[in-house]
Design a protein around this motif. Sequence first.
Motif, short mmCIF file in Angstrom:
data_model
loop_
_atom_site.label_atom_id
_atom_site.label_comp_id
_atom_site.label_asym_id
_atom_site.label_seq_id
_atom_site.Cartn_x
_atom_site.Cartn_y
_atom_site.Cartn_z
N PRO A 59 0.84 -1.21 0.00
CA PRO A 59 0.00 0.00 0.00
C PRO A 59 0.87 1.26 0.00
N PRO A 60 0.35 2.37 -0.50
CA PRO A 60 1.15 3.61 -0.58
C PRO A 60 1.65 4.12 0.75
N CYS A 61 1.03 3.72 1.85
CA CYS A 61 1.47 4.20 3.17
C CYS A 61 2.71 3.46 3.67
N PHE A 62 3.21 2.48 2.94
CA PHE A 62 4.42 1.76 3.31
C PHE A 62 5.63 2.42 2.67
N SER A 63 6.68 2.61 3.44
CA SER A 63 7.95 3.09 2.88
C SER A 63 8.48 2.05 1.91
N VAL A 64 8.75 2.46 0.68
CA VAL A 64 9.23 1.51 -0.32
C VAL A 64 10.58 0.91 0.06
N PRO A 65 11.59 1.71 0.43
CA PRO A 65 12.87 1.08 0.77
C PRO A 65 12.81 0.19 2.00
N LEU A 85 11.62 -10.42 12.86
CA LEU A 85 10.93 -9.39 12.09
C LEU A 85 9.52 -9.11 12.61
N MET A 86 9.01 -9.93 13.53
CA MET A 86 7.62 -9.80 13.92
C MET A 86 7.27 -8.42 14.47
N ALA A 87 8.20 -7.80 15.18
CA ALA A 87 7.91 -6.48 15.75
C ALA A 87 7.57 -5.46 14.68
N PHE A 88 8.11 -5.65 13.47
CA PHE A 88 7.88 -4.69 12.39
C PHE A 88 6.51 -4.83 11.75
N VAL A 89 5.81 -5.92 12.06
CA VAL A 89 4.43 -6.07 11.57
C VAL A 89 3.58 -4.89 12.02
N LEU A 90 3.90 -4.34 13.17
CA LEU A 90 3.11 -3.24 13.73
C LEU A 90 3.62 -1.86 13.28
N ARG A 91 4.71 -1.81 12.53
CA ARG A 91 5.37 -0.53 12.29
C ARG A 91 5.50 -0.13 10.83
N LEU A 92 5.25 -1.03 9.89
CA LEU A 92 5.49 -0.70 8.49
C LEU A 92 4.37 0.15 7.89
N ALA A 93 3.13 -0.08 8.28
CA ALA A 93 2.03 0.76 7.79
C ALA A 93 2.22 2.18 8.33
N GLY A 94 2.14 3.16 7.45
CA GLY A 94 2.34 4.54 7.85
C GLY A 94 3.79 4.98 7.83
N SER A 95 4.69 4.11 7.38
CA SER A 95 6.11 4.46 7.39
C SER A 95 6.54 5.28 6.18
N ALA A 96 5.69 5.41 5.17
CA ALA A 96 6.06 6.18 3.97
C ALA A 96 6.38 7.62 4.35
N ALA A 97 7.38 8.18 3.70
CA ALA A 97 7.82 9.54 4.00
C ALA A 97 8.19 10.25 2.69
N GLY A 98 8.61 11.50 2.82
CA GLY A 98 9.00 12.27 1.65
C GLY A 98 10.31 11.79 1.07
N PRO A 99 10.66 12.30 -0.13
CA PRO A 99 11.87 11.83 -0.83
C PRO A 99 13.15 11.96 -0.02
N GLU A 100 13.31 13.05 0.73
CA GLU A 100 14.55 13.23 1.48
C GLU A 100 14.71 12.18 2.58
N VAL A 101 13.61 11.90 3.28
CA VAL A 101 13.67 10.91 4.34
C VAL A 101 13.90 9.52 3.76
N GLU A 102 13.20 9.21 2.68
CA GLU A 102 13.38 7.89 2.08
C GLU A 102 14.80 7.72 1.55
N ALA A 103 15.37 8.78 0.99
CA ALA A 103 16.75 8.71 0.53
C ALA A 103 17.71 8.50 1.70
N ALA A 104 17.43 9.16 2.82
CA ALA A 104 18.26 8.99 4.00
C ALA A 104 18.17 7.56 4.53
#
Length: 245
Positions: A59-65, A85-104
Amino acid sequence: MGTLDQPGAGGAFDHILHWRLLPGSHAFPGPDGGTCINEAAVVAAGLPYRAIRSAADCPPCFSVPLAAYALGLNDAMPDAERPRLMAFVLRLAGSAAGPEVEAARVAHLARETVRRLLPPALEQAGLPAEAAACREAGSLDAAVAAAQRAAWTAGAAAEASARVTLWVRGARAAAAGRAATFAAASADDARTAADAAEAAALFSPATWAEAVAILDEALEIGAPAPAVPVDLARERMAAARAGVA
């Protein structure tokens, strides 16, 4: 999160959420709750279920990288390590950010892969100078350059060993060179950082815990969304297992 580099971390979420992480994509979770990390995160977030074969399917709300790196680790990890990896099940949704953050985030994944995952492999392949250069790389450019040099040197060492029939030494150098090649390319593709982790794990099982710690750090770059509450995620995942999600 602060505890993800400890042995067995993540297993608590495995039991709390009653879900199993499996390699590959899945049409829909069965009674055992078996899916990959990103599919499980979709269910936990209450989003319409989808099979995920790459980060582009998220989904678009997930950070691609971050999704790409998590998926790469999910598919490469041995079964005994995947619960980290189980802890990240709760954290990936909503992780999408702007280009600068994703590049970082991509830069962090690439740089720390070179600095922390490559050195043990290079040292065991008899390349201590290259291991030190990787460990000391302070910037993304320096890390990529160090990994490229390590890949070239390891390749040369593998060829030299083959010429004198030192097959074990040659195979070790070739494997370290493969890890370095993936690490050097990870500045352009976060999934490749997970490939580097898989190659480096041949030399050190501790690689997996370190790779998960790197993912945890990358998630903290920018302003991460609040994690899905555990109770709510558990309800959603139970409904999915029952086929009523």
